[in-house]
Write a protein that holds these residues in place. Structure first.
Motif, mmCIF file in Angstrom:
data_model
loop_
_atom_site.group_PDB
_atom_site.id
_atom_site.type_symbol
_atom_site.label_atom_id
_atom_site.label_comp_id
_atom_site.label_asym_id
_atom_site.label_seq_id
_atom_site.Cartn_x
_atom_site.Cartn_y
_atom_site.Cartn_z
ATOM 1 N N GLY A 144 -7.330 -8.995 2.532
ATOM 2 C CA GLY A 144 -6.201 -9.571 1.803
ATOM 3 C C GLY A 144 -6.194 -11.080 1.712
ATOM 4 N N PHE A 180 -4.564 -8.362 -6.991
ATOM 5 C CA PHE A 180 -4.058 -7.064 -6.533
ATOM 6 C C PHE A 180 -4.861 -5.932 -7.175
ATOM 7 C CE2 PHE A 180 0.230 -9.263 -5.856
ATOM 8 C CZ PHE A 180 0.100 -9.287 -4.480
ATOM 9 N N TRP A 184 -7.093 -2.979 -5.574
ATOM 10 C CA TRP A 184 -6.715 -1.613 -5.985
ATOM 11 C C TRP A 184 -7.937 -0.842 -6.462
ATOM 12 C CZ3 TRP A 184 -7.196 0.721 -10.792
ATOM 13 C CH2 TRP A 184 -6.473 1.903 -11.004
ATOM 14 N N GLY A 188 -7.933 0.037 -2.213
ATOM 15 C CA GLY A 188 -7.063 -0.610 -1.235
ATOM 16 C C GLY A 188 -7.721 -0.761 0.116
ATOM 17 N N TRP A 192 -3.543 -3.158 2.981
ATOM 18 C CA TRP A 192 -3.040 -3.124 1.602
ATOM 19 C C TRP A 192 -3.440 -1.804 0.932
ATOM 20 C CZ3 TRP A 192 0.107 -6.641 -0.737
ATOM 21 C CH2 TRP A 192 0.287 -7.858 -0.075
ATOM 22 N N ARG A 196 1.058 0.234 -1.814
ATOM 23 C CA ARG A 196 1.626 -1.102 -1.626
ATOM 24 C C ARG A 196 1.180 -2.046 -2.741
ATOM 25 N NH1 ARG A 196 0.581 -5.339 3.449
ATOM 26 N NH2 ARG A 196 2.057 -6.942 2.715
ATOM 27 N N LEU A 197 -0.096 -1.950 -3.115
ATOM 28 C CA LEU A 197 -0.617 -2.793 -4.191
ATOM 29 C C LEU A 197 0.099 -2.513 -5.506
ATOM 30 C CD1 LEU A 197 -4.399 -2.487 -3.318
ATOM 31 C CD2 LEU A 197 -3.057 -4.603 -3.199
ATOM 32 N N GLU A 200 3.485 -4.088 -5.520
ATOM 33 C CA GLU A 200 3.398 -5.537 -5.707
ATOM 34 C C GLU A 200 3.094 -5.890 -7.160
ATOM 35 O OE1 GLU A 200 3.903 -8.266 -3.401
ATOM 36 O OE2 GLU A 200 5.012 -6.512 -2.733
#
Length: 219
Positions: A144, A180, A184, A188, A192, A196-197, A200
Motif C-alpha cells: 500500500g 487503487f 485491485w 488486493g 488492502w 476495501r479497494l 475507496e
C-alpha cells in the motif's frame, strides 16, 4: 476473450507502432466529445487534442490515463474500453518502467470500470489484464505504500483544499483511483483486500462528483 501474446519488438519497431497507434487511440478516446460529462470535466482531455500528443511520450501517456479514468468516473465505459483496446496492440515486457506502468494502467482502468458497470465489454480486456498481472510488481504495490489517499492526508503547508480549483482536486483524486485500481487488478492484499479497494474507489468518485462544476450530468 483470449488474445495471442504479442511478440517483443525492437525499440525502433516499438516507436513506429506507437506512432501508428497514436491517432487511432485519440480517435477512440474522442477528446472533443463530452457526452455524459460536465463541461468542466474537459480538463481530463487537455493535451490529447494537440499535435504533441504521442504514445511515445511519458507525459502524454499519463494524460491519456487520466482521460480514461475520467471517462470511467462519468460512466462512459464503452469509450474507455475502445481506447484501451488500442493500447492492447502494444507488447509489454516488464510493466515496471513509468511509461509501461501508465500504458497498462489505461487497460486496467478501463477494465475496472467495465466490470464495475456490468458491461459486457469487460471481456474484451480480461485476457490482457490477466497477462499484465502475471508479472509481479514491486512489493510496495502490495503493502500500500504506492497508494495516494489524498482525502485522508493533511493538506500541505497548512492550506485548505478549497483554495485550489476543482480540476486540481479531481486530478489528484484520479491519481488515487488509478493506484487503487492497480492493486485491485492484482486481487488486493491482506491490508488492502478487494472489497476495501472498491469502497475507496467509490469514495473518490463521489469526491470528484462533489467538486463544483464536476457534478454528474442528469438526464
Amino acid at each position: 476473450m483470449d488474445r495471442p501474446s504479442l511478440p517483443e519488438l525492437a525499440p525502433a519497431e516499438h516507436r513506429a507502432l506507437k506512432a501508428r497507434l497514436t491517432p487511432l487511440f485519440v480517435e477512440a478516446l474522442a477528446p472533443e466529445d463530452l457526452t455524459g460529462m460536465p463541461k468542466k470535466a474537459k480538463f481530463v482531455m487537455t493535451g490529447l487534442r494537440g499535435k504533441a500528443f504521442s504514445l511515445s511520450s511519458e507525459r502524454s501517456i499519463a494524460m491519456a490515463t487520466g482521460a480514461v479514468l475520467g471517462l470511467g468516473v462519468y460512466g462512459q465505459t464503452t469509450r474507455a474500453v475502445r481506447a484501451a483496446e488500442v493500447i492492447t496492440r502494444l507488447p509489454f515486457a516488464t510493466h515496471r518502467v513509468p511509461e509501461e506502468i501508465h500504458l497498462v494502467s489505461i487497460v486496467r482502468s478501463a477494465f475496472y470500470f467495465a466490470v464495475r458497470d456490468g458491461s459486457p465489454t469487460a471481456s474484451l480486456l480480461e485476457a490482457d489484464v490477466a497477462r499484465s498481472v502475471a508479472v509481479r510488481p514491486h512489493d510496495n504495490v502490495f503493502n500500500g505504500r504506492l497508494l495516494r489517499p489524498y482525502l485522508d492526508e493533511p493538506f500541505p503547508y497548512g492550506e485548505h483544499r478549497d483554495a485550489y480549483p476543482a480540476w486540481h482536486q479531481a486530478a489528484n483524486y484520479l491519481d488515487s483511483i488509478r493506484e487503487f485500481i492497480r492493486l485491485w487488478s492484482y486481487g488486493g492484499s491482506e491490508l488492502w483486500p478487494v472489497a476495501r479497494l472498491e469502497v475507496e474507489i467509490e469514495r473518490y468518485i463521489v469526491a470528484i462528483h462533489r467538486e463544483p462544476g464536476l457534478e454528474p450530468v442528469r438526464g
